[in-house]
Design an enzyme around this catalytic site. Structure first.
Site, mmCIF file in Angstrom:
data_model
loop_
_atom_site.group_PDB
_atom_site.id
_atom_site.type_symbol
_atom_site.label_atom_id
_atom_site.label_comp_id
_atom_site.label_asym_id
_atom_site.label_seq_id
_atom_site.Cartn_x
_atom_site.Cartn_y
_atom_site.Cartn_z
ATOM 1 N N LYS A 49 0.840 -1.206 0.000
ATOM 2 C CA LYS A 49 0.000 0.000 0.000
ATOM 3 C C LYS A 49 0.874 1.254 0.000
ATOM 4 O O LYS A 49 2.081 1.169 0.274
ATOM 5 C CB LYS A 49 -0.909 -0.025 1.234
ATOM 6 C CG LYS A 49 -0.161 -0.039 2.560
ATOM 7 C CD LYS A 49 -1.088 -0.384 3.721
ATOM 8 C CE LYS A 49 -0.321 -0.384 5.042
ATOM 9 N NZ LYS A 49 -1.161 -0.892 6.154
ATOM 10 N N ARG A 145 -10.683 -0.632 14.975
ATOM 11 C CA ARG A 145 -10.481 0.196 13.795
ATOM 12 C C ARG A 145 -11.430 -0.319 12.720
ATOM 13 O O ARG A 145 -12.552 0.146 12.628
ATOM 14 C CB ARG A 145 -8.995 0.105 13.397
ATOM 15 C CG ARG A 145 -8.480 1.331 12.714
ATOM 16 C CD ARG A 145 -6.978 1.280 12.506
ATOM 17 N NE ARG A 145 -6.519 0.145 11.692
ATOM 18 C CZ ARG A 145 -5.276 -0.002 11.255
ATOM 19 N NH1 ARG A 145 -4.348 0.885 11.552
ATOM 20 N NH2 ARG A 145 -4.933 -1.038 10.518
ATOM 21 N N TYR A 267 15.270 30.376 9.758
ATOM 22 C CA TYR A 267 14.049 31.122 10.081
ATOM 23 C C TYR A 267 13.851 31.227 11.585
ATOM 24 O O TYR A 267 14.100 30.260 12.317
ATOM 25 C CB TYR A 267 12.825 30.401 9.501
ATOM 26 C CG TYR A 267 12.633 30.534 8.011
ATOM 27 C CD1 TYR A 267 12.646 31.787 7.385
ATOM 28 C CD2 TYR A 267 12.414 29.409 7.230
ATOM 29 C CE1 TYR A 267 12.443 31.890 6.014
ATOM 30 C CE2 TYR A 267 12.203 29.506 5.857
ATOM 31 C CZ TYR A 267 12.223 30.755 5.262
ATOM 32 O OH TYR A 267 12.017 30.851 3.911
HETATM 33 C C1 LIG Z 1 -0.462 -1.834 6.829
HETATM 34 C C2 LIG Z 1 -1.045 -3.110 7.236
HETATM 35 C C3 LIG Z 1 -0.243 -4.268 7.280
HETATM 36 C C4 LIG Z 1 1.257 -4.224 7.143
HETATM 37 O O1 LIG Z 1 1.780 -3.719 8.348
HETATM 38 P P1 LIG Z 1 3.363 -3.608 8.595
HETATM 39 O O2 LIG Z 1 3.458 -3.210 10.018
HETATM 40 O O3 LIG Z 1 3.851 -2.562 7.662
HETATM 41 O O4 LIG Z 1 3.947 -4.930 8.309
HETATM 42 C C5 LIG Z 1 -0.871 -5.483 7.501
HETATM 43 N N1 LIG Z 1 -2.211 -5.557 7.719
HETATM 44 C C6 LIG Z 1 -2.994 -4.453 7.738
HETATM 45 C C7 LIG Z 1 -4.446 -4.595 8.014
HETATM 46 C C8 LIG Z 1 -2.444 -3.194 7.513
HETATM 47 O O5 LIG Z 1 -3.217 -2.109 7.549
#
Ligand SMILES: *Cc1c(COP(=O)(O)O)cnc(C)c1O
Length: 380
Positions: A49, A145, A267
């Protein structure tokens, strides 16, 4: 082209480049292989992703699939469309679920269904397609979630007709505290997962991401879903995962300046030189993903870079395109035109995150497209 000599094989960088990310596809492949070995006999997916955690899905997905990854996870339908084009032979799951069934049917991607309404929609799409369409079902086990809670699962189990209209290919959940092996939350979530999955049709099961797969093998189930560790990330304290860093970031020194004690840099004049200092102005700023929270002032440390292998502090504010760094401790080899290390052999992604009050995940996924992406591959 200039040779950039680093801990990795020498990379060819365009002569005009002011910033570069070196992405080692050989190491990303090796990391996937090491994690796949770790979770055997479970299978190992690849989470790609957010443009493969900011590293470029276009190159990373084909590399992982060539190494043997057969299952991909993305967040959005658009990411799924790209993944399907790059790797039609791999199964692609969409973590954000189902928002337009026809879109996912059209690209042959699988939603991760997290509500009863989404399951209804996928069942209707299956009816229209005249076949049971495959999907994952996500169970809520303690993260609060995404996912069906216990009540949802029981309602679902009480109306088996709905589930019979779709193909439940995967049942999954996600851990809240996997980076802390001592957390009782891990076992509690696994117990909740074990209470719920038997109420659903028999399918592949998955609960572990990068950190979860480093817990007890009982967390491996049938499929692990690492993302961050594939890219060399080590969120668990003690760098326990069997992976190697795969990302280095360099930006060019644009100018060197001697400042006298009492002069300020940057800055808002937040940093005053305590004595004569050599300051390098470097071509990376918050628009490149160098967090403004890595700014420093006298008495408050910020980020660091490495010049010629010497770790040097960012002084003053991080600007949009630039940082200013105290390179007084460096040799005369550090000159305008040379590349300073932002992430690499001397500075891990985790340290960069810590120094900006965040985590390595956010560091990786914030690296902007303004950096040239240079991919390292095996000589063929
Ligand atoms: C992003 C995600 C993962 C991968 O998590 P990592 O900690 O990057 O290995 C796996 N499962 C879900 C549901 C996620 O949102």
């Amino acid at each position: 082209m200039v040779e950039l000599s680093t801990g990795l094989p020498p990379a060819k960088v365009p002569a005009h480049a002011t910033g570069v990310i070196l992405i080692d596809l050989v190491r990303i492949r090796a990391n996937w292989r090491a994690l796949a070995e770790r979770v055997k006999p479970a299978a190992c997916a690849a989470v790609v992703k957010a443009d493969a955690y900011g590293l470029g899905a276009e190159r990373v997905i084909p590399a992982l699939v060539a190494e043997g990854a057969r299952t991909l996870f993305v967040a959005t339908p658009d990411e799924a469309a790209q993944a399907r084009k790059l790797a039609p032979q791999a199964t692609t799951y969409v973590l954000d679920g189902l928002w337009a069934a026809e879109f996912l049917v059209g690209i042959d991607a699988r939603p991760v269904l997290s509500t009863l309404a989404q399951i209804e929609q996928w069942a209707s799409a299956s009816d229209r397609a005249g076949r049971r369409l495959p999907a994952a079902i996500q169970l809520e086990s303690g993260l609060n979630r995404l996912g069906l809670d216990e009540g949802d699962v029981k309602r679902l189990a009480a109306s088996p007709g709905l589930l019979q209209r779709i193909e439940v290919a995967l049942v999954m959940s996600h851990l809240a505290c996997a980076d802390d092996a001592a957390s009782p939350k891990n076992a509690a979530q696994r117990a909740q997962f074990d209470a719920l999955w038997p109420l659903l049709p028999r399918a592949q099961r998955s609960i572990a991401a990068s950190d979860g797969l480093m817990l007890d093998p009982a967390f491996h189930y049938d499929l692990a879903r690492p993302g961050y560790a594939l890219y060399g990330g080590q969120a668990m304290p003690g760098a326990a995962a069997p992976v190697v860093p795969a990302v280095q970031v360099y930006a060019r020194i644009l100018q060197m300046r001697e400042v006298a004690g009492g002069q300020t840099v940057g800055y808002a004049a937040t940093w005053t030189a305590p004595g004569p200092r050599r300051i390098a102005t470097i071509a990376a700023g918050y628009a490149d993903g160098v967090f403004r929270a890595a700014s420093s002032s006298n008495g408050r440390d910020g980020g660091i870079i490495a010049a010629d292998g010497v770790r040097c502090p960012i002084v003053g504010r991080v600007s949009m395109d630039l940082i200013t760094v105290d390179v007084t401790a460096c040799t005369a080899a550090v000159q305008p035109g040379s590349f300073a290390e932002l992430i690499g052999p001397n500075i891990t992604i985790e340290e960069v995150g810590r120094r900006a009050g965040t985590i390595g995940y956010e560091v990786l996924t914030s690296l902007s497209r303004r950096f040239h992406r240079v991919y390292l591959e095996a000589e063929s």
